[in-house]
Design a protein around this motif. Structure first.
Motif, PDB file in Angstrom:
ATOM      1  N   LYS A  28       1.062  -0.996   0.040  1.00 43.55           N
ATOM      2  CA  LYS A  28       0.433  -0.136   0.236  1.00 43.55           C
ATOM      3  C   LYS A  28       0.621   1.565   0.022  1.00 43.55           C
ATOM      4  O   LYS A  28       1.732   1.472   0.761  1.00 43.55           O
ATOM      5  CB  LYS A  28      -0.879   0.395   1.654  1.00 43.55           C
ATOM      6  N   GLY A  29       0.586   1.859  -0.632  1.00 44.23           N
ATOM      7  CA  GLY A  29       1.327   3.482  -0.712  1.00 44.23           C
ATOM      8  C   GLY A  29       1.100   4.127  -1.764  1.00 44.23           C
ATOM      9  O   GLY A  29       0.534   4.216  -2.105  1.00 44.23           O
ATOM     10  N   ALA A  30       1.815   5.156  -2.190  1.00 41.81           N
ATOM     11  CA  ALA A  30       2.136   5.980  -3.102  1.00 41.81           C
ATOM     12  C   ALA A  30       2.070   5.622  -4.670  1.00 41.81           C
ATOM     13  O   ALA A  30       2.807   4.335  -5.035  1.00 41.81           O
ATOM     14  CB  ALA A  30       3.175   6.890  -3.275  1.00 41.81           C
ATOM     15  N   SER A  31       0.879   5.801  -5.181  1.00 43.39           N
ATOM     16  CA  SER A  31       0.298   5.430  -6.460  1.00 43.39           C
ATOM     17  C   SER A  31       1.928   5.372  -7.506  1.00 43.39           C
ATOM     18  O   SER A  31       1.905   4.286  -8.799  1.00 43.39           O
ATOM     19  CB  SER A  31      -0.759   6.255  -7.623  1.00 43.39           C
ATOM     20  N   GLU A  32       2.698   6.804  -8.033  1.00 43.81           N
ATOM     21  CA  GLU A  32       3.639   6.830  -8.367  1.00 43.81           C
ATOM     22  C   GLU A  32       4.510   5.930  -8.913  1.00 43.81           C
ATOM     23  O   GLU A  32       5.550   5.426  -9.336  1.00 43.81           O
ATOM     24  CB  GLU A  32       4.025   8.190  -8.689  1.00 43.81           C
ATOM     25  N   LYS A  59      -4.163  10.663 -14.952  1.00 41.99           N
ATOM     26  CA  LYS A  59      -5.749  10.205 -14.660  1.00 41.99           C
ATOM     27  C   LYS A  59      -5.475  11.202 -13.155  1.00 41.99           C
ATOM     28  O   LYS A  59      -5.663  11.746 -11.889  1.00 41.99           O
ATOM     29  CB  LYS A  59      -6.028   9.047 -14.567  1.00 41.99           C
ATOM     30  N   ILE A  60      -3.829  10.044 -12.143  1.00 41.17           N
ATOM     31  CA  ILE A  60      -3.432  11.096 -11.275  1.00 41.17           C
ATOM     32  C   ILE A  60      -3.317  12.133 -10.461  1.00 41.17           C
ATOM     33  O   ILE A  60      -3.760  12.477  -9.911  1.00 41.17           O
ATOM     34  CB  ILE A  60      -1.680  10.233 -10.566  1.00 41.17           C
ATOM     35  N   ASP A  61      -2.379  13.262 -11.872  1.00 39.86           N
ATOM     36  CA  ASP A  61      -2.363  14.513 -12.209  1.00 39.86           C
ATOM     37  C   ASP A  61      -3.746  14.946 -12.001  1.00 39.86           C
ATOM     38  O   ASP A  61      -3.672  15.924 -11.912  1.00 39.86           O
ATOM     39  CB  ASP A  61      -1.581  14.779 -13.645  1.00 39.86           C
ATOM     40  N   ARG A  69      -6.139  12.941  -3.087  1.00 37.43           N
ATOM     41  CA  ARG A  69      -4.257  11.943  -3.213  1.00 37.43           C
ATOM     42  C   ARG A  69      -5.105  10.605  -3.625  1.00 37.43           C
ATOM     43  O   ARG A  69      -6.101  10.143  -3.665  1.00 37.43           O
ATOM     44  CB  ARG A  69      -3.795  12.483  -2.335  1.00 37.43           C
ATOM     45  N   THR A  70      -4.096   9.940  -4.700  1.00 29.28           N
ATOM     46  CA  THR A  70      -4.429   8.621  -4.768  1.00 29.28           C
ATOM     47  C   THR A  70      -3.430   7.584  -3.295  1.00 29.28           C
ATOM     48  O   THR A  70      -2.487   7.699  -3.474  1.00 29.28           O
ATOM     49  CB  THR A  70      -4.516   8.207  -6.047  1.00 29.28           C
ATOM     50  N   LEU A  71      -4.154   6.897  -3.550  1.00 28.09           N
ATOM     51  CA  LEU A  71      -3.490   5.113  -2.894  1.00 28.09           C
ATOM     52  C   LEU A  71      -3.281   4.385  -3.792  1.00 28.09           C
ATOM     53  O   LEU A  71      -4.152   3.539  -4.899  1.00 28.09           O
ATOM     54  CB  LEU A  71      -3.622   5.035  -1.850  1.00 28.09           C
ATOM     55  N   ALA A  72      -2.153   3.321  -4.042  1.00 27.48           N
ATOM     56  CA  ALA A  72      -1.977   1.830  -5.057  1.00 27.48           C
ATOM     57  C   ALA A  72      -2.552   0.949  -3.800  1.00 27.48           C
ATOM     58  O   ALA A  72      -1.119   1.091  -2.492  1.00 27.48           O
ATOM     59  CB  ALA A  72      -1.198   1.993  -6.201  1.00 27.48           C
ATOM     60  N   PHE A  73      -2.668  -0.430  -4.417  1.00 28.02           N
ATOM     61  CA  PHE A  73      -2.442  -1.207  -3.770  1.00 28.02           C
ATOM     62  C   PHE A  73      -2.010  -2.684  -4.091  1.00 28.02           C
ATOM     63  O   PHE A  73      -2.287  -2.593  -5.375  1.00 28.02           O
ATOM     64  CB  PHE A  73      -4.090  -2.295  -2.711  1.00 28.02           C
ATOM     65  N   GLY A  74      -1.206  -3.072  -3.977  1.00 29.79           N
ATOM     66  CA  GLY A  74      -0.950  -4.219  -5.120  1.00 29.79           C
ATOM     67  C   GLY A  74      -0.037  -5.726  -3.768  1.00 29.79           C
ATOM     68  O   GLY A  74       0.066  -5.472  -3.018  1.00 29.79           O
ATOM     69  N   TYR A  75      -0.196  -6.795  -4.897  1.00 30.21           N
ATOM     70  CA  TYR A  75       0.293  -8.312  -4.684  1.00 30.21           C
ATOM     71  C   TYR A  75       1.057  -8.359  -5.356  1.00 30.21           C
ATOM     72  O   TYR A  75       1.310  -8.621  -6.687  1.00 30.21           O
ATOM     73  CB  TYR A  75      -0.880  -8.968  -3.883  1.00 30.21           C
TER      74      TYR A  75
END
Length: 75
Positions: A28-32, A59-61, A69-75
């Motif tokens: 979890k964190g900064a999308s960029e 889209k984030i910009d 603000r945006t957050l990204a999640f990944g695995y």
């Protein structure tokens, strides 16, 4: 195992065991920051798809220009 969020990494990570006793790491964190490592995303229907990093960054910009603000999640 856990990696806490810090301003250098701009993400946190946690290792979890799934139902098959396999270890997966979730982020979890900064999308960029997480986009640097992403190869696919999950669409609204739950399917894994490829995506355009440029389109996501645009889209984030766009959202940032609206003070969102945006957050990204990944695995």
């Amino acid at each position: 195992k856990e990696q806490l969020f810090n301003s250098t990494n701009k993400f946190s990570a946690t290792e979890l065991r799934n139902g098959h006793d396999e270890v997966i790491t979730v982020y979890k964190g900064a999308s960029e920051k997480l986009l640097e490592y992403a190869t696919k995303c999950i669409d609204k229907s739950g399917s894994e798809i490829t995506f355009s990093t440029e389109e996501v960054l645009n889209k984030i910009d766009e959202l940032a220009n609206k003070s969102m603000r945006t957050l990204a999640f990944g695995y």
